[in-house]
Design an enzyme around this catalytic site. Structure first.
Site, mmCIF file in Angstrom:
data_model
loop_
_atom_site.group_PDB
_atom_site.id
_atom_site.type_symbol
_atom_site.label_atom_id
_atom_site.label_comp_id
_atom_site.label_asym_id
_atom_site.label_seq_id
_atom_site.Cartn_x
_atom_site.Cartn_y
_atom_site.Cartn_z
ATOM 1 N N VAL A 1 21.442 47.670 28.438
ATOM 2 C CA VAL A 1 21.869 47.296 27.086
ATOM 3 C C VAL A 1 23.180 46.514 27.142
ATOM 4 O O VAL A 1 23.307 45.427 26.566
ATOM 5 C CB VAL A 1 22.018 48.562 26.198
ATOM 6 C CG1 VAL A 1 22.688 48.220 24.872
ATOM 7 C CG2 VAL A 1 20.661 49.195 25.960
ATOM 8 N N ASP B 1 32.961 48.723 33.008
ATOM 9 C CA ASP B 1 32.052 49.683 33.651
ATOM 10 C C ASP B 1 32.783 50.297 34.839
ATOM 11 O O ASP B 1 33.817 49.779 35.293
ATOM 12 C CB ASP B 1 30.768 48.972 34.127
ATOM 13 C CG ASP B 1 29.592 49.924 34.256
ATOM 14 O OD1 ASP B 1 28.616 49.805 33.472
ATOM 15 O OD2 ASP B 1 29.638 50.821 35.139
ATOM 16 N N THR C 1 21.889 55.629 22.548
ATOM 17 C CA THR C 1 21.009 56.457 21.716
ATOM 18 C C THR C 1 21.515 57.890 21.734
ATOM 19 O O THR C 1 21.664 58.486 22.808
ATOM 20 C CB THR C 1 19.563 56.377 22.257
ATOM 21 O OG1 THR C 1 19.174 55.000 22.263
ATOM 22 C CG2 THR C 1 18.606 57.179 21.408
ATOM 23 N N HIS D 1 6.564 55.196 19.136
ATOM 24 C CA HIS D 1 5.914 54.327 20.127
ATOM 25 C C HIS D 1 5.147 55.181 21.141
ATOM 26 O O HIS D 1 4.005 54.876 21.486
ATOM 27 C CB HIS D 1 6.956 53.482 20.875
ATOM 28 C CG HIS D 1 7.746 52.595 19.967
ATOM 29 N ND1 HIS D 1 8.970 52.078 20.303
ATOM 30 C CD2 HIS D 1 7.497 52.145 18.727
ATOM 31 C CE1 HIS D 1 9.423 51.352 19.304
ATOM 32 N NE2 HIS D 1 8.555 51.373 18.331
ATOM 33 N N TYR E 1 0.515 56.525 4.753
ATOM 34 C CA TYR E 1 0.496 57.812 5.484
ATOM 35 C C TYR E 1 1.739 58.025 6.355
ATOM 36 O O TYR E 1 1.694 58.811 7.291
ATOM 37 C CB TYR E 1 -0.756 57.930 6.378
ATOM 38 C CG TYR E 1 -2.038 57.686 5.635
ATOM 39 C CD1 TYR E 1 -2.415 58.524 4.580
ATOM 40 C CD2 TYR E 1 -2.871 56.611 5.941
ATOM 41 C CE1 TYR E 1 -3.580 58.290 3.871
ATOM 42 C CE2 TYR E 1 -4.031 56.378 5.241
ATOM 43 C CZ TYR E 1 -4.379 57.222 4.211
ATOM 44 O OH TYR E 1 -5.527 56.988 3.512
ATOM 45 N N GLY F 1 -5.443 66.817 3.629
ATOM 46 C CA GLY F 1 -6.589 67.685 3.376
ATOM 47 C C GLY F 1 -7.726 66.844 2.842
ATOM 48 O O GLY F 1 -7.787 65.643 3.100
ATOM 49 N N CYS G 1 -12.575 64.481 3.941
ATOM 50 C CA CYS G 1 -12.843 63.589 5.077
ATOM 51 C C CYS G 1 -11.952 63.838 6.296
ATOM 52 O O CYS G 1 -12.455 64.027 7.404
ATOM 53 C CB CYS G 1 -12.697 62.131 4.645
ATOM 54 S SG CYS G 1 -13.934 61.673 3.441
ATOM 55 N N LYS H 1 -12.502 67.168 8.293
ATOM 56 C CA LYS H 1 -13.884 67.216 8.813
ATOM 57 C C LYS H 1 -14.055 66.244 9.985
ATOM 58 O O LYS H 1 -14.621 66.589 11.023
ATOM 59 C CB LYS H 1 -14.833 66.852 7.669
ATOM 60 C CG LYS H 1 -16.262 66.548 8.044
ATOM 61 C CD LYS H 1 -17.101 66.244 6.819
ATOM 62 C CE LYS H 1 -17.048 64.787 6.380
ATOM 63 N NZ LYS H 1 -17.670 63.837 7.275
#
Ligand SMILES: NC(=O)c1ccc[n+]([C@@H]2O[C@H](COP(=O)([O-])OP(=O)(O)OC[C@H]3O[C@@H](n4cnc5c(N)ncnc54)[C@H](O)[C@@H]3O)[C@@H](O)[C@H]2O)c1
Length: 438
Positions: free
Chosen positions: A11, A30, A124, A217, A257, A265, A268, A271
């Site tokens: 990064v 660094d 992160t 991902h 969704y 539920g 469909c 099931k």
């Protein structure tokens, strides 16, 4: 701008070289002498398409300098990017040792600074780390306050190894989490020419966004691979299947969704998931992602029941019973399961669903109520106000146009709302409120 980049791994090396190429004055920091030597010679410390040329140009222009000293030189910089590693500890937790260490050093370097350098965490990290870990360390060592003596943001990095230079210049969006408008503006102006929306949000949302994207991902890859294993065992070309799945941009590759809320539920989804899992079992295949879907859905219903039970009240109202608004289909409705769980524990329920009018129910739904859930039939009413008068706790399983005016009218007598749907703030008013997963 004058930009310092601390941590020159994948990064940091890309960030430092690309910003120097764009004309900024960059100081890379660094501890690794090999990386510093390479960068000092204008050679990239990582293998990435395009990075060698950019690094060479940046170093030769004099705009990219590197050092192993993190000292008060950085107090003069407009932006200080933190790109150190946050590897997994042995137990899977995130090791923030490097983030803590550089925060101490940056804090000490900023002590008594006269400008307003903005520290931007790009590693992160867990939600809460910028405010809960980095900020107090910076403030302690700088003997100053974030927001007034220096700025602080979290900006997730979305580049991918292998295409990191391209990704750096073409981020899906630029997201900055902070409570400091001045810091936000500083980052915005650095990335002003970059494509994609600029989104300002809070620290924790930006932090959790990055983790969520990566888990999403990983989930997508594993899901596609499970479809692949099943397809192969059935002699179906899963690549063709997934190509077709991806062509549906309205329900499949879309925000549909993907809103936290209540369990799925209906007639469909449960099931067809069962059918797919049966196929897998018949082929002696383990598909833990798909198997886990059933498990997490059941847990989610139990979580909602626990939330209701933790209120301590026994008189419960429910708005909504069918599996989604606008249908009277009660088969495998998670709201029915929730109601049954509460009834089983002796709670007193009154339920209203405008689409489930017992007197008007016909056919399979009438039969379903009479044969499968006759005990729920007695709790149903066509009158929303009856439910509100009965309830100390109101479970909102579906939106209802009459709900907000009735709650406003009840004022302080309104029940505690447990929201499974995501009501708008203006619909809730001052009523005591708990969201199912927010
Ligand atoms: N690699 C990716 O594609 C990618 C993409 C997005 C986000 N991230 C995140 O960005 C962060 C950095 O990832 P990376 O892959 O570049 O890590 P990396 O391990 O390649 O590089 C980290 C660098 O930080 C340096 N460092 C460690 N402690 C230091 C200190 N005290 N002072 C100065 N430098 C120090 C290390 O020497 C190393 O060069 C991680 O949190 C990672 O999760 C990575």
């Amino acid at each position: 701008m004058k930009v310092s980049v601390i941590g020159l791994g994948y990064v940091g090396a890309v960030t430092a070289a690309c910003l120097a190429r764009d004309g900024h004055e960059v100081l890379g920091i660094d501890l690794d002498p090999t990386k510093l030597k390479l960068l000092g010679e204008g050679r990239a410390p990582i293998v990435e398409e395009g990075i060698d040329e950019i690094t060479r140009e940046a170093a030769h222009s004099g705009r990219l300098q590197v050092t192993d000293k993190l000292d008060d030189r950085i107090a003069d910089y407009d932006l200080i990017f933190v790109c150190v590693g946050t590897p997994s500890a042995a137990n899977g937790s995130q090791d923030l040792t490097a983030v803590r260490r550089v925060s101490e050093q940056i804090g000490a370097a900023l002590k008594g600074c006269s400008g307003f350098p903005v520290v931007v965490l790009r590693s992160t990290v867990y939600p809460g780390s910028t405010e809960g870990v980095v900020k107090p360390i910076l403030e302690e060592h700088a003997r100053g306050k974030a927001g007034s003596d220096f700025g602080l943001c979290f900006q997730p990095e979305f580049l991918r190894e292998g295409s990191s230079v391209k990704d750096f210049y073409n981020p899906p969006f630029t997201v900055v989490g902070t409570d400091c408008p001045k810091s936000q503006e500083r980052v915005r102006s650095l990335f002003a020419d970059f494509p994609g929306e600029f989104v300002a949000t809070g620290f924790s949302a930006a932090e959790m966004l990055k983790l969520t994207c990566n888990v999403f991902h990983a989930l997508k890859i594993s899901f596609a691979n499970e479809v692949g294993r099943l397809g192969r065992s059935l002699g179906v070309d899963s690549r063709e299947v997934m190509n077709l799945v991806c062509k549906d941009r309205s329900l499949n590759i879309s925000p549909a969704y993907l809103k936290p809320g209540f369990a799925y539920g209906g007639s469909c989804l449960p099931k067809d998931l069962r059918a797919m899992l049966y196929l897998a079992r018949s082929s002696d295949l383990e598909l833990p992602v798909m198997q886990g879907v059933q498990q997490t859905n059941t847990l989610h219903i139990q979580h909602a029941a626990d939330l209701v039970m933790s209120s301590g009240s026994r008189k419960i109202g429910m708005v909504g019973l069918s599996f989604k608004p606008g249908t009277d289909d009660l088969r495998e409705s998670p709201l029915v399961t929730l109601a049954e769980t509460l009834i089983g524990k002796g709670y007193e329920l009154r339920i209203h669903d405008p689409a489930v009018n017992v007197a008007r129910l016909i056919g399979s739904n009438k039969r379903f109520i009479e044969e499968t859930i006759p005990h729920i039939e007695q709790m149903l009413t066509d009158d929303l106000d009856e439910v509100l008068e009965h309830a100390d706790v109101l479970v909102v399983g579906q939106g209802h146009p009459g709900l907000s005016p009735s709650l406003a009218e009840m004022g302080p007598d309104a029940p505690l709302i447990i929201d499974l749907t995501g009501l708008k703030e203006e619909d809730i008013g001052d009523v005591e409120y708990r969201g199912v997963c927010w």
